[in-house]
Design a protein around this motif. Structure first.
Motif, PDB file in Angstrom:
ATOM      1  N   ASN A  16       0.824  -1.221   0.000  1.00  0.00           N
ATOM      2  CA  ASN A  16       0.000   0.000   0.000  1.00  0.00           C
ATOM      3  C   ASN A  16       0.851   1.262   0.000  1.00  0.00           C
ATOM      4  N   ARG A  17       2.109   1.109  -0.382  1.00  0.00           N
ATOM      5  CA  ARG A  17       3.024   2.256  -0.368  1.00  0.00           C
ATOM      6  C   ARG A  17       3.445   2.610  -1.788  1.00  0.00           C
ATOM      7  N   ALA A  18       3.136   3.841  -2.197  1.00  0.00           N
ATOM      8  CA  ALA A  18       3.514   4.291  -3.537  1.00  0.00           C
ATOM      9  C   ALA A  18       5.029   4.366  -3.658  1.00  0.00           C
ATOM     10  N   ILE A  19       5.522   4.068  -4.849  1.00  0.00           N
ATOM     11  CA  ILE A  19       6.947   4.222  -5.139  1.00  0.00           C
ATOM     12  C   ILE A  19       7.200   5.654  -5.579  1.00  0.00           C
ATOM     13  N   GLU A  20       8.240   6.246  -5.055  1.00  0.00           N
ATOM     14  CA  GLU A  20       8.541   7.652  -5.338  1.00  0.00           C
ATOM     15  C   GLU A  20       8.609   7.914  -6.846  1.00  0.00           C
ATOM     16  N   GLY A  21       7.917   8.931  -7.270  1.00  0.00           N
ATOM     17  CA  GLY A  21       7.928   9.318  -8.678  1.00  0.00           C
ATOM     18  C   GLY A  21       6.755   8.796  -9.484  1.00  0.00           C
ATOM     19  N   ALA A  22       5.988   7.847  -8.928  1.00  0.00           N
ATOM     20  CA  ALA A  22       4.891   7.241  -9.689  1.00  0.00           C
ATOM     21  C   ALA A  22       3.851   8.289 -10.105  1.00  0.00           C
ATOM     22  N   LYS A  23       3.407   9.087  -9.152  1.00  0.00           N
ATOM     23  CA  LYS A  23       2.401  10.115  -9.461  1.00  0.00           C
ATOM     24  C   LYS A  23       2.930  11.106 -10.499  1.00  0.00           C
ATOM     25  N   ASP A  24       4.188  11.514 -10.372  1.00  0.00           N
ATOM     26  CA  ASP A  24       4.771  12.511 -11.281  1.00  0.00           C
ATOM     27  C   ASP A  24       4.842  11.980 -12.713  1.00  0.00           C
ATOM     28  N   VAL A  25       5.151  10.700 -12.876  1.00  0.00           N
ATOM     29  CA  VAL A  25       5.194  10.105 -14.215  1.00  0.00           C
ATOM     30  C   VAL A  25       3.823  10.155 -14.874  1.00  0.00           C
ATOM     31  N   SER A 242      20.138 -13.501 -17.538  1.00  0.00           N
ATOM     32  CA  SER A 242      18.993 -13.919 -18.353  1.00  0.00           C
ATOM     33  C   SER A 242      19.248 -13.776 -19.847  1.00  0.00           C
ATOM     34  N   ASN A 243      18.598 -14.644 -20.609  1.00  0.00           N
ATOM     35  CA  ASN A 243      18.603 -14.494 -22.064  1.00  0.00           C
ATOM     36  C   ASN A 243      17.602 -13.435 -22.513  1.00  0.00           C
ATOM     37  N   VAL A 244      16.695 -13.065 -21.628  1.00  0.00           N
ATOM     38  CA  VAL A 244      15.695 -12.025 -21.921  1.00  0.00           C
ATOM     39  C   VAL A 244      16.276 -10.685 -21.491  1.00  0.00           C
ATOM     40  N   LYS A 245      16.497  -9.817 -22.456  1.00  0.00           N
ATOM     41  CA  LYS A 245      17.147  -8.543 -22.159  1.00  0.00           C
ATOM     42  C   LYS A 245      16.204  -7.362 -22.383  1.00  0.00           C
ATOM     43  N   PRO A 246      15.968  -6.564 -21.345  1.00  0.00           N
ATOM     44  CA  PRO A 246      15.175  -5.351 -21.529  1.00  0.00           C
ATOM     45  C   PRO A 246      15.909  -4.364 -22.437  1.00  0.00           C
ATOM     46  N   ASP A 247      15.168  -3.471 -23.050  1.00  0.00           N
ATOM     47  CA  ASP A 247      15.793  -2.403 -23.836  1.00  0.00           C
ATOM     48  C   ASP A 247      16.405  -1.350 -22.921  1.00  0.00           C
ATOM     49  N   LEU A 248      15.852  -1.243 -21.716  1.00  0.00           N
ATOM     50  CA  LEU A 248      16.317  -0.234 -20.768  1.00  0.00           C
ATOM     51  C   LEU A 248      16.060  -0.740 -19.360  1.00  0.00           C
ATOM     52  N   VAL A 249      17.038  -0.550 -18.463  1.00  0.00           N
ATOM     53  CA  VAL A 249      16.878  -0.896 -17.053  1.00  0.00           C
ATOM     54  C   VAL A 249      17.048   0.381 -16.234  1.00  0.00           C
ATOM     55  N   LEU A 250      16.056   0.653 -15.358  1.00  0.00           N
ATOM     56  CA  LEU A 250      16.086   1.855 -14.530  1.00  0.00           C
ATOM     57  C   LEU A 250      15.881   1.481 -13.064  1.00  0.00           C
ATOM     58  N   PRO A 251      16.450   2.280 -12.158  1.00  0.00           N
ATOM     59  CA  PRO A 251      16.241   1.981 -10.734  1.00  0.00           C
ATOM     60  C   PRO A 251      14.765   1.998 -10.331  1.00  0.00           C
ATOM     61  N   SER A 252      13.992   2.961 -10.894  1.00  0.00           N
ATOM     62  CA  SER A 252      12.581   3.078 -10.525  1.00  0.00           C
ATOM     63  C   SER A 252      11.841   3.965 -11.528  1.00  0.00           C
ATOM     64  N   VAL A 253      10.542   4.150 -11.307  1.00  0.00           N
ATOM     65  CA  VAL A 253       9.764   5.046 -12.182  1.00  0.00           C
ATOM     66  C   VAL A 253      10.209   6.496 -12.027  1.00  0.00           C
ATOM     67  N   LYS A 254      10.853   6.808 -10.929  1.00  0.00           N
ATOM     68  CA  LYS A 254      11.363   8.175 -10.759  1.00  0.00           C
ATOM     69  C   LYS A 254      12.362   8.510 -11.866  1.00  0.00           C
ATOM     70  N   GLU A 255      13.256   7.576 -12.169  1.00  0.00           N
ATOM     71  CA  GLU A 255      14.222   7.784 -13.261  1.00  0.00           C
ATOM     72  C   GLU A 255      13.548   7.701 -14.626  1.00  0.00           C
ATOM     73  N   LEU A 256      12.431   6.968 -14.706  1.00  0.00           N
ATOM     74  CA  LEU A 256      11.677   6.927 -15.958  1.00  0.00           C
ATOM     75  C   LEU A 256      11.191   8.317 -16.340  1.00  0.00           C
ATOM     76  N   LEU A 257      10.819   9.108 -15.360  1.00  0.00           N
ATOM     77  CA  LEU A 257      10.362  10.474 -15.637  1.00  0.00           C
ATOM     78  C   LEU A 257      11.465  11.286 -16.303  1.00  0.00           C
ATOM     79  N   ASP A 258      12.689  11.172 -15.808  1.00  0.00           N
ATOM     80  CA  ASP A 258      13.821  11.885 -16.428  1.00  0.00           C
ATOM     81  C   ASP A 258      14.017  11.425 -17.875  1.00  0.00           C
TER      82      ASP A 258
END
Length: 265
Positions: A16-25, A242-258
């Motif tokens: 029940n705890r939002a991750i920092e940056g979720a609302k801003d994204v 893993s053989n499955v590779k993301p196109d991008l890895v970020l610490p959290s949605v906060k960095e996704l905003l940047d």
């Protein structure tokens, strides 16, 4: 135009705890008129219930922008299966979706009276009140010819204390006791993709998730941009192995905003 799909558990919040940056994204996407949907493999809540949960964290979206594996299961069954009574092993959200389906259900009490033989579809999701008795009647019904439908394959899900057993763990138990392979609706499978592609009209889709085996495989399977955040299940070490590779890895949605601000003008 791009469209964005967000997983929820482990991406926007833990427990029940939002991750920092979720609302801003989300506010950024709204301001830029970029379409998005929330897609969760967790079937314990309905879209409206998830809307209220997000609202309590300051994230205001419509129920129509939320797709659960329970909703996707109902839509798939309506479109592809013959009507028949259901037996649900799952939380409140999945029970509500099966009520909307309108095919009728067999309760645990009715199973005790021998009416498990009337069950045509056993539908299994995450069930916080799982009992041996539910597994017993699910097994009997499937062995009697009922279809075996799983909402999603996630063996765990991220919560505030750590990883809890997921729907996939319950499905695995029934698979072992019936020798039957279930039809799995949720990520990374096609039935749920049928639902989201109708809802999200975009030339390019980005999938933001926290699991390699569901979110990222889902993105790769259907030609989406795969972005993994490290606030949920999968770790950077697991990505490296893993053989499955993301196109991008970020610490959290906060960095996704940047990242969004840099890419979208």
């Amino acid at each position: 135009m791009i469209g964005v799909i967000f997983d929820m558990d482990g991406v926007l919040y833990r427990g029940n705890r939002a991750i920092e940056g979720a609302k801003d994204v989300i506010e950024f996407l709204k301001a830029k008129s970029i379409p998005f949907i929330f897609l969760t493999n967790n079937s314990t809540k309905t879209p409206e219930m998830y809307r209220q949960k997000l609202l309590s964290m300051g994230i205001d979206v419509s129920a129509g922008e939320i797709v659960t594996s329970g909703l996707a299961t109902r839509l798939y069954m309506e479109k592809h299966l013959e009507p028949g009574k259901t037996f649900v092993i799952g939380g409140e959200g999945l029970h509500e979706e099966m009520k909307k389906l309108g095919w009728g259900s067999v309760s645990l009490e009715e199973c005790r009276e021998g009416r498990w033989k009337e069950i045509k579809h056993v539908v299994v999701g995450l069930d916080p009140r799982l009992t041996y008795e539910k597994l017993k009647y699910g097994t009997l019904a499937i062995r009697n010819g009922a279809s075996f439908i799983g909402t999603n394959p996630d063996t765990t899900y991220p919560a505030e204390e750590g990883l809890y057993p997921g729907a996939g763990a319950i499905i695995a138990s029934l698979k072992a006791s019936t020798d039957r392979k279930p039809l799995i609706i949720g990520k990374p499978n096609e039935p749920v993709y049928e639902v989201v592609k109708e809802k999200l009209k975009a030339d390019e889709i980005w999938m933001i998730g926290d699991r390699l085996d569901t979110d990222i495989v889902f993105a790769k399977r259907f030609g989406m941009k795969a972005i993994l955040v490290l606030t949920g299940v999968s770790t950077l070490r697991e990505v490296e192995k893993s053989n499955v590779k993301p196109d991008l890895v970020l610490p959290s949605v906060k960095e996704l905003l940047d990242y969004l601000r840099a890419v979208i003008k």
